[in-house]
Design a protein around this motif. Sequence first.
Motif, mmCIF file in Angstrom:
data_model
loop_
_atom_site.group_PDB
_atom_site.id
_atom_site.type_symbol
_atom_site.label_atom_id
_atom_site.label_comp_id
_atom_site.label_asym_id
_atom_site.label_seq_id
_atom_site.Cartn_x
_atom_site.Cartn_y
_atom_site.Cartn_z
ATOM 1 N N THR A 93 -21.465 -22.475 46.843
ATOM 2 C CA THR A 93 -20.061 -22.884 46.736
ATOM 3 C C THR A 93 -19.760 -23.495 45.376
ATOM 4 O O THR A 93 -18.596 -23.544 44.968
ATOM 5 C CB THR A 93 -19.681 -23.873 47.852
ATOM 6 O OG1 THR A 93 -20.371 -25.113 47.687
ATOM 7 C CG2 THR A 93 -19.986 -23.289 49.222
ATOM 8 N N TYR A 94 -20.785 -23.955 44.644
ATOM 9 C CA TYR A 94 -20.549 -24.463 43.303
ATOM 10 C C TYR A 94 -20.064 -23.350 42.371
ATOM 11 O O TYR A 94 -19.100 -23.529 41.619
ATOM 12 C CB TYR A 94 -21.824 -25.095 42.732
ATOM 13 C CG TYR A 94 -22.200 -26.416 43.338
ATOM 14 C CD1 TYR A 94 -21.309 -27.483 43.367
ATOM 15 C CD2 TYR A 94 -23.467 -26.610 43.875
ATOM 16 C CE1 TYR A 94 -21.670 -28.701 43.921
ATOM 17 C CE2 TYR A 94 -23.838 -27.830 44.428
ATOM 18 C CZ TYR A 94 -22.934 -28.865 44.445
ATOM 19 O OH TYR A 94 -23.289 -30.075 44.990
ATOM 20 N N SER A 95 -20.735 -22.220 42.400
ATOM 21 C CA SER A 95 -20.298 -21.111 41.551
ATOM 22 C C SER A 95 -18.997 -20.501 42.069
ATOM 23 O O SER A 95 -18.138 -20.088 41.284
ATOM 24 C CB SER A 95 -21.385 -20.037 41.461
ATOM 25 O OG SER A 95 -22.396 -20.437 40.559
ATOM 26 N N LEU A 96 -18.852 -20.444 43.389
ATOM 27 C CA LEU A 96 -17.592 -19.947 43.941
ATOM 28 C C LEU A 96 -16.445 -20.853 43.503
ATOM 29 O O LEU A 96 -15.342 -20.378 43.168
ATOM 30 C CB LEU A 96 -17.685 -19.885 45.465
ATOM 31 C CG LEU A 96 -16.514 -19.224 46.194
ATOM 32 C CD1 LEU A 96 -16.320 -17.794 45.716
ATOM 33 C CD2 LEU A 96 -16.752 -19.247 47.694
ATOM 34 N N GLY A 97 -16.690 -22.167 43.470
ATOM 35 C CA GLY A 97 -15.671 -23.091 42.984
ATOM 36 C C GLY A 97 -15.314 -22.844 41.536
ATOM 37 O O GLY A 97 -14.149 -22.958 41.138
ATOM 38 N N ASN A 98 -16.296 -22.493 40.713
ATOM 39 C CA ASN A 98 -16.009 -22.150 39.325
ATOM 40 C C ASN A 98 -15.128 -20.913 39.230
ATOM 41 O O ASN A 98 -14.213 -20.840 38.397
ATOM 42 C CB ASN A 98 -17.318 -21.912 38.561
ATOM 43 C CG ASN A 98 -18.006 -23.195 38.160
ATOM 44 O OD1 ASN A 98 -17.364 -24.195 37.912
ATOM 45 N ND2 ASN A 98 -19.326 -23.160 38.102
ATOM 46 N N VAL A 99 -15.429 -19.927 40.071
ATOM 47 C CA VAL A 99 -14.601 -18.714 40.096
ATOM 48 C C VAL A 99 -13.170 -19.060 40.494
ATOM 49 O O VAL A 99 -12.197 -18.624 39.853
ATOM 50 C CB VAL A 99 -15.205 -17.680 41.065
ATOM 51 C CG1 VAL A 99 -14.232 -16.545 41.329
ATOM 52 C CG2 VAL A 99 -16.516 -17.135 40.498
ATOM 53 N N TYR A 100 -13.020 -19.847 41.545
ATOM 54 C CA TYR A 100 -11.686 -20.264 41.970
ATOM 55 C C TYR A 100 -10.975 -21.043 40.857
ATOM 56 O O TYR A 100 -9.773 -20.850 40.611
ATOM 57 C CB TYR A 100 -11.789 -21.157 43.208
ATOM 58 C CG TYR A 100 -12.172 -20.476 44.502
ATOM 59 C CD1 TYR A 100 -12.147 -19.097 44.652
ATOM 60 C CD2 TYR A 100 -12.568 -21.238 45.601
ATOM 61 C CE1 TYR A 100 -12.490 -18.501 45.850
ATOM 62 C CE2 TYR A 100 -12.911 -20.653 46.812
ATOM 63 C CZ TYR A 100 -12.880 -19.288 46.929
ATOM 64 O OH TYR A 100 -13.218 -18.707 48.131
ATOM 65 N N ALA A 101 -11.708 -21.933 40.182
ATOM 66 C CA ALA A 101 -11.104 -22.719 39.105
ATOM 67 C C ALA A 101 -10.608 -21.824 37.984
ATOM 68 O O ALA A 101 -9.559 -22.090 37.384
ATOM 69 C CB ALA A 101 -12.116 -23.735 38.565
#
Length: 489
Positions: free
Chosen positions: A407-415
């Motif tokens: 979810t850390y990398s997914l959060g970067n994608v969302y950001a």
Amino acid sequence: MSDYNELMGFVRETEALSQVAGRLGWDQETVMPGGAVEQRAEEHGAMASVLHARRIDPRIGGWLETAVAEDDVAAAQIRHIRRSFERAAKVPAQLASAIARETSRAHRIWAQARADEDVAAFLPALDKVLQLKREEAQAIAGRADPYDAMLDDYEPGATAAQLSAMFGAMRPRLVALRGAIRDKDPAPMLRGTFPEGEQMALTRDLALAFGYDLNNGRIDKALHPFSSGSGLDVRITTRTNVDDPFNCFYSTIHEVGHACYEQNIDRDYLLTPLGAGVSMGVHESQSRIYENQIGRSRAFTGWLFGQMKDRFGDFGIASADDFFACVNRVADGFIRTEADEVQYNLHVLLRFDLEQALVSGDLLVRDLEAAWNDRFASDFGFAVDKPSHGVLQDVHWSEGLFGYFPTYSLGNVYAGCLHTALRADVPDLDDDLARGDTSRATGWLSDKVQRHGGLYAPRDVIARASGGAPSEGPLLDYLEAKFGAIYGL
């Protein structure tokens, strides 16, 4: 009283008790005496038993059958309650209590093992936690993939196959960008000593600048920075290093992103399933956009440069442009939380792959350190020098948080998606950031994302805010443009 109102009254009490349980965790990380670990483990276990019993209470099933949703908010509440009830009902109460006890113990064992650089001291506790979490995931998944059941706990609807495809598309461009940067001269570095007291004073100002409400929050110190709580009581921690104030400042901004998400959720949702962030990926999008796209922007770092000069005097950086390059310096390092934007996701992908192998049984706990060190050397080109820089650096596995890392990398994608939309809606944002004023940026995020809490599904939150389905493209475009300018690529 309608069945829906009875259901919501019961759930509000459960959510309140859950907040109390969370406060036990905050206390353990900040001020609990070290000798209390065994008692705290029993307290965690007792709270987990109480919460689990409430979450599988048969009355919930009855209310769900007869409750009528009169609007979209009520429909969303029922959707969350049904999902939680169905998942919890699959997990035996004894197992839920055992997980709470063992993760509380394992956390303290991990902390001591990390301090002692002693992997062997931690592995038996990790093995016990992993076995319990596998048992839980299998109970939830049935014939499906247990790792997907773990992911679903943090990012509802996500699957390992989906994330593997996304991360696979990210890796080549990240590696190519890192390679191009390595051929260039390194960015300047800070010089000097930065007293802890001054760091904490500035970190408080930064928290306020990003909209953190200290009337309903606290800033404390902990080994691993984190955010805890929701609604009217949202607390963060940070850490200091006299040689590296950025560790303190950007850990704080990151955790403030999480905290502001919780503080800005519609108060009508307080102590209900909608009254918390909808997923860890969306949560991470807030912390990362606060920390990176806003906090590490050329405009905001220009303001921060002035603040640091006023407080610390000369620290070896001659200009605001050099300071911007310094803040965004791409350099070899072991620690995920301290990694630059270019390499951060490579740290996450390592953990994503290793924990999938642990859960499937393809990797044994006793072989984890060697697997970590081999993968790190392959991905980053140099060897891990000590366990606290390697397999012992993160708290997550000690707490049973398998499925959390991606979810850390997914959060970067969302950001990345959100930042593109924000800049389109507020094209002159840099004028504000250059004065240390983040209010239009954080206000946009509050309106588009944070206030909704759990009202929409995670991907829908991002799609509604950014105007399209989430993809890795905007993040990679942003990174290539930003670091291409810094390093003259």
